[in-house]
Scaffold this active site. Structure first.
Site, PDB file in Angstrom:
ATOM      1  N   ASP A  71      -1.930  -0.552   5.952  1.00 41.96           N
ATOM      2  CA  ASP A  71      -1.772   0.119   7.504  1.00 41.96           C
ATOM      3  C   ASP A  71      -3.946  -0.220   7.565  1.00 41.96           C
ATOM      4  O   ASP A  71      -3.892   0.379   8.461  1.00 41.96           O
ATOM      5  CB  ASP A  71      -1.412   1.608   7.086  1.00 41.96           C
ATOM      6  CG  ASP A  71      -2.245   2.585   6.382  1.00 41.96           C
ATOM      7  OD1 ASP A  71      -2.367   3.564   6.963  1.00 41.96           O
ATOM      8  OD2 ASP A  71      -2.118   2.348   5.415  1.00 41.96           O
TER       9      ASP A  71
ATOM     10  N   ASP B 209       0.683  -1.491   0.265  1.00 37.28           N
ATOM     11  CA  ASP B 209       0.153   0.197   0.017  1.00 37.28           C
ATOM     12  C   ASP B 209       0.889   1.136   0.247  1.00 37.28           C
ATOM     13  O   ASP B 209       1.939   0.972   0.351  1.00 37.28           O
ATOM     14  CB  ASP B 209      -1.024   0.144   1.350  1.00 37.28           C
ATOM     15  CG  ASP B 209      -1.813   1.303   1.191  1.00 37.28           C
ATOM     16  OD1 ASP B 209      -2.267   1.553   0.623  1.00 37.28           O
ATOM     17  OD2 ASP B 209      -1.766   2.243   2.476  1.00 37.28           O
TER      18      ASP B 209
ATOM     19  N   GLY C  71      -6.022   2.773  -3.540  1.00 34.50           N
ATOM     20  CA  GLY C  71      -6.505   3.511  -4.031  1.00 34.50           C
ATOM     21  C   GLY C  71      -6.431   4.215  -4.291  1.00 34.50           C
ATOM     22  O   GLY C  71      -7.716   4.798  -5.419  1.00 34.50           O
TER      23      GLY C  71
ATOM     24  N   LYS D   9      -8.900  -4.664  -2.950  1.00 29.02           N
ATOM     25  CA  LYS D   9      -7.155  -4.422  -2.905  1.00 29.02           C
ATOM     26  C   LYS D   9      -6.764  -6.773  -3.247  1.00 29.02           C
ATOM     27  O   LYS D   9      -5.677  -7.286  -3.766  1.00 29.02           O
ATOM     28  CB  LYS D   9      -6.220  -4.460  -1.911  1.00 29.02           C
ATOM     29  CG  LYS D   9      -6.541  -3.202  -2.566  1.00 29.02           C
ATOM     30  CD  LYS D   9      -5.130  -2.254  -1.224  1.00 29.02           C
ATOM     31  CE  LYS D   9      -5.710  -0.722  -1.424  1.00 29.02           C
ATOM     32  NZ  LYS D   9      -4.499  -0.364  -0.762  1.00 29.02           N
TER      33      LYS D   9
ATOM     34  N   ASP E 166      -0.405   5.208   1.347  1.00 30.51           N
ATOM     35  CA  ASP E 166      -0.042   6.286   2.048  1.00 30.51           C
ATOM     36  C   ASP E 166      -0.731   5.361   3.345  1.00 30.51           C
ATOM     37  O   ASP E 166      -1.308   4.048   3.697  1.00 30.51           O
ATOM     38  CB  ASP E 166      -1.226   6.685   1.877  1.00 30.51           C
ATOM     39  CG  ASP E 166      -1.565   7.760   0.523  1.00 30.51           C
ATOM     40  OD1 ASP E 166      -0.786   8.600   0.526  1.00 30.51           O
ATOM     41  OD2 ASP E 166      -1.909   7.619  -0.659  1.00 30.51           O
TER      42      ASP E 166
END
Length: 270
Positions: A219, A8, A43, A196, A10
């Site tokens: 996260d 991921d 995302g 995802k 961010d």
């Protein structure tokens, strides 16, 4: 043996300044040198991924990004769209009708553009568009068309306003779409069976990599299915409690080079 690592962006790959540190970058490049496939899984739209993909040299080999929370898989060197899942126009219209009347604004996301369905572009919309390098304009809802290929709809605004609309999402929408609170300031709604985890599984199958040999790092709540699907699901120490509850391992935070720590500990030591 770890053969692929999905990361991921961010809150995971980058620190609070949205910077990929030299240690994280160096460790990922070492993983690539060792033949481990690195996939950025986020995302964000492709434009928001490109700066980090470029830093890692994704334009030079057979590398992939999973964008829009799993609605979009792209091979970066050839620009081949491996997988794409969009919302139909009736679905977008249904979601727009639900969002009317709430303080949080409604934002439509295509492959390359943001469209505000409000009479203005709000500050949270501007900030998010700037963060992911997307152009943003106002769109009259009457001008929406199927051909625009809407990837998702965002309800976006102040945290308290997003709390209100999130709590109001009816079961019929939760049952028929993928709904996730990916950031404090927005709720994302996408086509059903889009996340995802599904995209990561599809990509692993394409590459002939058993999902048991895939590590995933995340996260947030939109990482849940990815962490669940991977053979080794690693959650950042700054991750949500819900995500930590399904983790195989917990690594350091994104402010402590947690991605590098995880790769060194669980991918390099086998």
């Amino acid at each position: 043996m770890i053969k692929m690592i999905a990361i991921d962006i961010d809150g995971t790959l980058v620190n609070g300044e949205k910077v990929m540190t030299e240690r994280v970058k160096g460790t990922i490049k070492e993983a690539m040198r060792r033949g481990i496939k690195i996939v950025l899984c986020t995302g964000r739209p492709p434009a928001g991924i490109k700066p980090y993909a470029d830093e890692l040299g994704f334009e030079t080999g057979e590398d992939y990004i999973i964008a829009q929370n799993g609605a979009y898989i792209i091979r970066t060197d050839t620009k081949e769209v491996v997988y794409k899942k969009t919302l139909s126009l009736p679905e977008v219209q249904e979601l727009y009708e639900f969002g009317k009347g709430f303080a949080a604004g409604t934002l439509l996301v295509t492959e390359f553009h943001y469209y505000s369905l409000e009479d203005e572009i709000t500050e949270p919309m501007w900030e998010d568009a700037k963060l992911v390098n997307m152009e943003i304009t106002i769109l009259d809802p009457k001008e929406m068309t199927e051909e625009m290929n809407f990837m998702k709809i965002l309800y976006i605004g102040e945290e308290s306003d997003v709390d209100v609309i999130e709590s109001a999402v009816p079961d019929r929408i939760r049952d028929n779409y993928y709904v996730v609170r990916s950031q404090k300031y927005l709720v994302e709604v996408m086509a059903k069976d889009t996340n995802k985890g599904i995209a990561l599984t599809k990509l692993a199958e394409r590459l002939g990599i058993p999902i048991e040999e895939v590590m995933a790092l995340g996260d947030g709540e939109n990482d849940y299915e990815m962490i669940q699907a991977a053979g080794l699901g690693v959650v950042m120490s700054n991750g949500t409690d819900n995500l930590k509850s399904i983790a195989n391992e917990i690594t350091l935070s994104n402010e402590e080079d947690g991605v590098a720590h995880a790769i060194e500990k669980w991918a390099f030591t086998e």
